[in-house]
Scaffold this active site. Structure first.
Site, short mmCIF file in Angstrom:
data_model
loop_
_atom_site.label_atom_id
_atom_site.label_comp_id
_atom_site.label_asym_id
_atom_site.label_seq_id
_atom_site.Cartn_x
_atom_site.Cartn_y
_atom_site.Cartn_z
N ARG B 56 0.81 -1.21 0.00
CA ARG B 56 0.00 0.00 0.00
C ARG B 56 0.85 1.27 0.00
O ARG B 56 0.61 2.18 -0.78
CB ARG B 56 -0.87 -0.02 1.24
CG ARG B 56 -1.38 1.30 1.67
CD ARG B 56 -1.96 1.14 3.01
NE ARG B 56 -2.27 -0.28 3.16
CZ ARG B 56 -3.35 -0.73 3.71
NH1 ARG B 56 -4.23 0.12 4.17
NH2 ARG B 56 -3.55 -2.02 3.82
N THR B 57 1.83 1.34 0.89
CA THR B 57 2.69 2.52 0.96
C THR B 57 3.46 2.69 -0.35
O THR B 57 3.57 3.79 -0.88
CB THR B 57 3.67 2.39 2.14
OG1 THR B 57 2.92 2.21 3.34
CG2 THR B 57 4.54 3.62 2.28
N LYS B 86 24.82 -10.48 -0.28
CA LYS B 86 26.26 -10.73 -0.47
C LYS B 86 27.08 -9.93 0.54
O LYS B 86 28.30 -9.93 0.47
CB LYS B 86 26.66 -10.35 -1.90
CG LYS B 86 26.06 -11.25 -2.96
CD LYS B 86 26.52 -10.85 -4.35
CE LYS B 86 25.70 -11.55 -5.42
NZ LYS B 86 25.70 -10.80 -6.67
N ARG B 107 12.05 1.86 2.60
CA ARG B 107 11.38 1.20 3.71
C ARG B 107 12.36 0.18 4.26
O ARG B 107 12.90 -0.63 3.49
CB ARG B 107 10.14 0.48 3.21
CG ARG B 107 9.45 -0.38 4.24
CD ARG B 107 8.44 0.43 5.00
NE ARG B 107 7.52 -0.36 5.74
CZ ARG B 107 6.27 0.05 6.03
NH1 ARG B 107 5.85 1.23 5.62
NH2 ARG B 107 5.48 -0.69 6.76
N HIS B 135 7.82 7.09 10.48
CA HIS B 135 7.08 6.89 9.24
C HIS B 135 6.44 8.25 8.95
O HIS B 135 5.22 8.40 9.00
CB HIS B 135 6.04 5.81 9.43
CG HIS B 135 5.37 5.35 8.14
ND1 HIS B 135 5.72 5.83 6.91
CD2 HIS B 135 4.38 4.45 7.91
CE1 HIS B 135 4.97 5.26 5.98
NE2 HIS B 135 4.17 4.42 6.57
#
Lengths: 335, 335, 335
Positions: B56-57, B86, B107, B135
């Site tokens: 959604r974000t 890695k 995110r 956020h």
């Protein structure tokens, strides 16, 4: 015809809508080849919300959107990635995502998911397959391919081969064919994978119905039978058999499907069945010169790759037709 | 105001910046409805670099970028897919990706990841959530929703309901509210999920501070306290309670949050708590007619779906506001 | 030169093609900085079909496509997500996807996958790495970086450091360097990770060949040796050593590669080797002022981050050059 959502093949149980769609798809093919596609969807965004993976179907829809001047949002694995895992309902997800786009292309593992989505959605929903349920754009590209390749649908002899028990594409095609005149269907499968009784009843009923029903439009009420009456023009015949070689010389269209190992209880039965339903060089000799071979793809061993070079092998063209059918549908929904 | 990165709600601890942002977001909503959005970000590319999924974000940011004429690069699972496995550092990944785009929306599961990214990035970083940390765009869309739905923020009575212990959105909102005059907050939660002491201290401190601090801009030094002094206009009151029904009739805004099963040691406690904090038809009767119900979503059972049809249910509009806030932020950062 | 696919570094074993590519890449850099990139690929679509993840390479190609005015379809994990799991052949997937786009950028875990794809594809295939096989665009951006940073390639002294046994980028670079005059190569590695014999034979053979072969273009026949003769201008020398410190003061270019733990049988050996091949402040003191340090990235501990701030650290610029090389290649293929 004005479409609000694309949920089921039944919405197209009307010859006129189908023909409108075919002509538009055909126009898009011509425009695409000239690299002059009108940018009907400029400034619009579709969201691919796939709860199970299907790269090909996703790419086909996204290419259609981009070619029309639109843009796409995309998720390959909505089930794992979205707030679904936090317990959010499909309905909530759809309401929210609908705020960010102009159409939602949904693929889901549950029958009826697309219809549930459509009930709450702020934007058009396109069903890109809901489990064992519907995959209407596949059915439409299949019937479009017959129309385009053979030049007509009325009067054709069509063999359906392979797993007729589970084959969703076969079931959808059977739903659409009674719209056309004098169709003859050969249902060719191992006895373990015969078509369910309901489809045979449907065909029998269609055959006896009056042509007057032609323009009737199916209701989309939630409790409707999957095989509720639709318009029909004329008689439709069908035969069941296990003998593909007897059928091949008589047909205009061979629609082959994948036989999946996991459908069989006994590995022995699977091996026997798998080998007796392979299309190869010998089959090509039996097939009429003007016939076509279709397959919804992916294929595994049911069509030998040697067949690919034969002009009658229409399955890759069939896949490409999906692009144009989807362009036409997106245009009809959004423009 | 010129923004370089968007890392923390604290960057917006200034009423003027907030109002500028709200007005721009509002303009975008109007332009969007008319389908006439100025293509401010034509030729620009944002990269969604999501180390944990949040469809959604991600869609909300990508839709914002596309609607502004930009393009997007996207990865749903940077942690598994990139060279992170890695052993590459976040800093190296960001420096390289910054060479391919004009902004990075990140995110991450680790607190402080966005700030670390910003230190080395060649392009603006937007924090789309860093673990239990910040956020900021969620906090901004929340406060924007109040402003837009109620018409003002000064003087409002706001109830915060649910998991106030872990609820990141609640914590951010508490940080922003002291910028406004005469706010009264009701903190309603089961005693297991009461708000942490530091937020109460913060509110008390705010209340005693002088209005002269209003335009002070918080330093963004790396070691700053999460709750460092910010500007404040006036007094702010708060009350803690477990009794939602006593609170409902008095409020302008109800901000509900999800109560997560996994936060409880005893399933019994969870079941009791879960049921006593559900918003349903009875709650609607207690709530004033002009109030609004918010939720950061996803919701599970804390708001009964029957509430959705009430005009006061603002949570889907709130989600949509995220689009316009993000358009405004992208424009302020990049255009 | 007209390219049909980009499959192997050998297609560029011709100095003229390389120079044409470098000049075009350089133009794109200038246009990009001015934000005035001609939209050569307007209306075109590339599909990133990645069977194994490589976010950086994918982003680099997609950014190139978008900056040229094109659009992208993308899958991060074609192996898991596509009908590959249903048993579809790579060839079938490529034929179908080719119907939805104008070019396919493929990353695969199997050597030769890109070439197999090219044989059936309707659209140009770009090899974005096929297992231990080729990664031609990486080789091209490496050689471009030397050309751009140092101003020439003829006459350079180049050290290759680290895992020369498995390092695909090193192998490709060795294939391209004999196109230039008077190159001296220092192959610096622990003895466990020495360059395979075939590359030394290749260099010796190059050295003895006549300059008349210069314009010869390698055949792309399927059974060709990986190291078939290519054009060469002059002599090329190489030395093998374990002592990096003796080499550093003499070189123009240091090409470092990652030493992977999993390549060692004994952890002890790994630890010893790992520490003796780290580039740090001391190395900087030994390196000439006008030299450059390259690395294909991701790096782990083989270059100390303190080196990043030195002007000679070219590895992030090298990554960025990948964008311009890929823009140039896409333009040469598609426009």
């Amino acid at each position: 015809m004005r479409l609000k959502h694309i949920l089921t093949t039944q919405q197209f149980s009307d010859k006129k809508t189908l023909e409108e769609l075919f002509k538009l798809a055909n126009k898009f093919e011509i425009w695409d080849k000239k690299r002059k596609i009108p940018q009907f969807l400029k400034g619009m965004i579709s969201a691919s919300v796939f709860y199970e993976p299907s790269t090909r179907t996703r790419f086909s829809f996204e290419s259609a959107m981009l070619k029309l001047g639109g843009e796409v949002l995309t998720t390959e694995n909505a089930g794992h990635f979205s707030s679904a895992i936090k317990g959010e309902s499909l309905e909530d997800s759809i309401r929210i995502i609908g705020g960010y786009c102009d159409a939602i292309v949904i693929r889901h593992y549950e029958v009826g998911a697309a219809e549930r989505a459509a009930k709450v959605s702020l934007v058009p929903i396109i069903n890109a397959g809901d489990g064992a349920g519907e995959h209407p754009t596949q059915a439409l590209l299949d019937i479009y391919t017959i129309w385009k390749e053979v030049g007509r649908i009325d009067g054709l002899k069509i063999a359906m081969l392979g797993d007729l028990l589970h084959g969703r594409t076969i079931h959808s095609l059977i739903h659409l064919l009674p719209l056309f005149k004098n169709i003859e269907i050969f249902l060719v499968s191992p006895k373990e994978l015969k078509i369910p009784q309901e489809y045979k009843s449907f065909l029998r009923e269609r055959n006896s119905r009056n042509a007057a029903a032609f323009l009737e439009f199916p209701s989309l009420a939630p409790n409707k039978s999957k095989l509720s009456p639709a318009g029909s023009l004329g008689n439709i015949k069908f035969t069941e058999t296990e003998d593909i070689n007897r059928v091949l010389p008589q047909i205009d269209v061979l629609y082959t499907t994948r036989i999946q190992k996991e459908r069989f209880k006994s590995l022995k039965t699977y091996e026997r069945v798998k080998n007796s339903f392979v299309i190869d060089e010998k089959s090509l000799k039996l097939l009429p010169k003007k016939s076509i071979i279709m397959h919804p793809l992916p294929r595994v061993s049911e069509i030998n790759p040697i067949v690919d070079n034969d002009q009658r092998a229409a399955y890759f063209r069939q896949a490409k037709n999906g692009l144009y059918i989807r362009m036409a549908l997106l245009k009809m929904l959004l423009a």
